[in-house]
Scaffold this active site. Structure first.
Site, PDB file in Angstrom:
ATOM      1  N   ASP A  11       0.870  -1.177   0.000  1.00 12.81           N
ATOM      2  CA  ASP A  11       0.000   0.000   0.000  1.00 12.81           C
ATOM      3  C   ASP A  11       0.908   1.228   0.000  1.00 12.81           C
ATOM      4  O   ASP A  11       2.128   1.114  -0.193  1.00 12.81           O
ATOM      5  CB  ASP A  11      -0.984  -0.035   1.190  1.00 12.81           C
ATOM      6  CG  ASP A  11      -0.311   0.180   2.540  1.00 12.81           C
ATOM      7  OD1 ASP A  11       0.951   0.250   2.595  1.00 12.81           O
ATOM      8  OD2 ASP A  11      -1.024   0.286   3.554  1.00 12.81           O
ATOM      9  N   THR A  70       2.617  -1.746   9.023  1.00  8.07           N
ATOM     10  CA  THR A  70       3.031  -2.691  10.063  1.00  8.07           C
ATOM     11  C   THR A  70       3.339  -4.094   9.536  1.00  8.07           C
ATOM     12  O   THR A  70       3.948  -4.895  10.249  1.00  8.07           O
ATOM     13  CB  THR A  70       1.888  -2.869  11.089  1.00  8.07           C
ATOM     14  OG1 THR A  70       0.732  -3.334  10.369  1.00  8.07           O
ATOM     15  CG2 THR A  70       1.566  -1.565  11.798  1.00  8.07           C
ATOM     16  N   HIS A 136       6.800 -31.565   9.442  1.00 11.37           N
ATOM     17  CA  HIS A 136       6.249 -30.224   9.222  1.00 11.37           C
ATOM     18  C   HIS A 136       5.221 -30.228   8.092  1.00 11.37           C
ATOM     19  O   HIS A 136       4.310 -29.398   8.079  1.00 11.37           O
ATOM     20  CB  HIS A 136       7.375 -29.227   8.956  1.00 11.37           C
ATOM     21  CG  HIS A 136       8.359 -29.165  10.085  1.00 11.37           C
ATOM     22  ND1 HIS A 136       8.015 -28.697  11.329  1.00 11.37           N
ATOM     23  CD2 HIS A 136       9.643 -29.579  10.171  1.00 11.37           C
ATOM     24  CE1 HIS A 136       9.058 -28.810  12.137  1.00 11.37           C
ATOM     25  NE2 HIS A 136      10.053 -29.347  11.464  1.00 11.37           N
TER      26      HIS A 136
HETATM   27  C1  RB5 Z   1      -1.906   2.639   6.611  1.00 14.59           C
HETATM   28  O1  RB5 Z   1      -1.947   3.802   7.353  1.00 14.59           O
HETATM   29  C2  RB5 Z   1      -1.714   1.440   7.545  1.00 14.59           C
HETATM   30  O2  RB5 Z   1      -2.869   1.256   8.297  1.00 14.59           O
HETATM   31  C3  RB5 Z   1      -1.379   0.204   6.749  1.00 14.59           C
HETATM   32  O3  RB5 Z   1      -0.268   0.436   5.973  1.00 14.59           O
HETATM   33  C4  RB5 Z   1      -1.042  -1.033   7.561  1.00 14.59           C
HETATM   34  O4  RB5 Z   1      -0.118  -0.764   8.546  1.00 14.59           O
HETATM   35  C5  RB5 Z   1      -2.175  -1.817   8.048  1.00 14.59           C
HETATM   36  O5  RB5 Z   1      -2.018  -2.857   8.697  1.00 14.59           O
END
Ligand code: RB5
Length: 152
Positions: A11, A70, A136
């Site tokens: 993103d 994240t 596994h």
């Molecule tokens: C975008 O602000 C953020 O929410 C996205 O990149 C991500 O961290 C979502 O889990």
């Protein structure tokens, strides 16, 4: 031996890291397939998680790397798709063992969590490690059975 083809998607938050990793992968001789996004303009990570996963599952590459802020949102979205085993990692041990033991096919990285240097180490560990199989394989099979069970 042919180098693995790596599919990438992100993103807006993960875009700078995706671009950096794409450059490093290409420099290291890995063919890449970039499913976007193409800028830091705000967008929705599940859309790009799906684009990357579909490309991987249709045989467009060997492994997928997803970047968001994240890494967590990407991993949640990716793991909803049948056939995907996505791991959000910020330490090299996990990036290695999720290939060895979980046969993960997607690595999710948090651009706001890990720096570019660590992100590259995580990618290298993930890409160069092979699934161990054996006991596994049974456990990974049990993970995949959950997809079927949950449809009942
Ligand atoms: C975008 O602000 C953020 O929410 C996205 O990149 C991500 O961290 C979502 O889990």
């Amino acid at each position: 031996m042919n180098k693995k083809t790596i599919v990438l998607a992100s993103d807006h938050a993960g875009y700078p890291l995706k671009q950096a990793l794409k450059a490093r992968l290409e420099e290291a001789g890995y063919p890449t397939v970039d499913m976007g996004t193409d800028s830091t303009a705000s967008c929705d990570y599940p859309v790009y998680a799906e684009l990357g996963c579909r490309k991987l599952l249709e045989g467009g590459g060997d492994l997928l790397i997803l970047c968001c802020g994240t890494g967590v949102g990407m991993s949640m979205a990716a793991n909803k798709i049948r056939g995907i085993r996505a791991a959000c990692c910020s330490d090299v041990y996990s990036a290695r063992y999720t290939r060895l033991h979980n046969d993960a096919n997607v690595l999710c990285l948090g651009a706001r969590v890990v720096g570019e240097g660590l992100a590259w180490d995580l990618c290298e560990a993930f890409i160069t490690t092979e699934f161990e199989g054996g006991k596994h394989a049974r456990r990974v099979g049990l993970i995949m059975d959950l997809e079927e069970k949950d449809r009942e």
